[in-house]
Design a protein around this motif. Structure first.
Motif: not given
Ligand code: TZP
Ligand code: MG
Length: 212
Positions: A107-124
């Motif tokens: 599972i991959g996810i696109s991130v467009e900002s550091l804020q989105q990245a910080e949330l994604a990093i909390e996920e599996d």
């Protein structure tokens, strides 16, 4: 511990008006040239068309041990039996996708900002895609590009591998990799090339620092 996935040369599809045979020939050539993972991304196709394409692609890629990822649609990834899904910010969330596809799915996810990245990093998740790195004609509804400095910062912040996407070609791939990316995702650099196999091969050489 996450299993390791070779994200180094990540092909994202753009079928346009290509017939299925020609489409598969390009992908096969690109894999022969060094593509390590393929994402089926066909924004204008119906669910049924994507499922049919996905099944054909799986037949091609499975024996070569190249993972097949489906863009956006968890239901289609499941129906096809693909190796995983690539989520955008408005798709099912990572936990929902993981519940449907299982522990082994990529599972991959696109991130467009550091804020989105910080949330994604909390996920599996298995990887983040920094989108876009540069302006690109392939996707015009993009957020402000990360640029090389933004990408560097993201790669330092993220404990997950970062794939860089958007406007990457053989002239800038080395700089992108030097930012700490695990790989680059490409559409036009492969699909517009007169020889997709050579284009993929050249990209790998440039990533390793060879001068073409
Ligand atoms: N997501 C962000 S940029 C992009 C996608 C799908 C398109 C990348 O295409 P190209 O031709 O490699 O710039
Ligand atoms: Mg998407």
């Amino acid at each position: 511990m996450k299993r390791s996935i070779d994200l180094s040369l990540y092909l994202v599809t753009r079928r346009d008006s290509l017939g299925i045979a020609e489409f598969l020939t390009i992908i096969r050539a690109a894999v022969n040239g060094g593509v390590t993972i393929v994402q089926l991304r066909e924004k204008d196709a119906s669910a049924r068309e994507i499922i049919n394409l996905g099944k054909r692609l799986l037949l091609l890629l499975k024996p070569l041990e190249i993972p097949l990822i489906i863009n956006d649609r968890v239901d289609i990834a499941h129906a096809v039996g693909a190796d995983g899904v690539h989520l955008g910010q408005s798709d099912l969330n990572v936990a929902e996708a993981r519940a449907i596809l299982g522990k082994k799915a990529i599972i991959g996810i696109s991130v467009e900002s550091l804020q989105q990245a910080e949330l994604a990093i909390e996920e599996d998740v298995d990887y983040l895609a920094a989108s876009p790195i540069f302006h690109t004609k392939t996707k015009t509804d993009c957020a402000e590009p990360w640029g090389l400095n933004g990408l560097k910062q993201l790669c330092i912040t993220s404990e997950y591998p970062v794939v860089a996407i958007g406007g990457i070609n053989e002239t800038n791939v080395r700089e992108v990799m030097d930012c700490g990316a695990a790989g680059v995702a490409l559409v036009s650099a492969i699909f517009d090339a007169s020889c997709p196999k050579t284009a993929a091969h050249t990209m790998i050489r440039r990533m390793k620092g060879y001068a073409f």
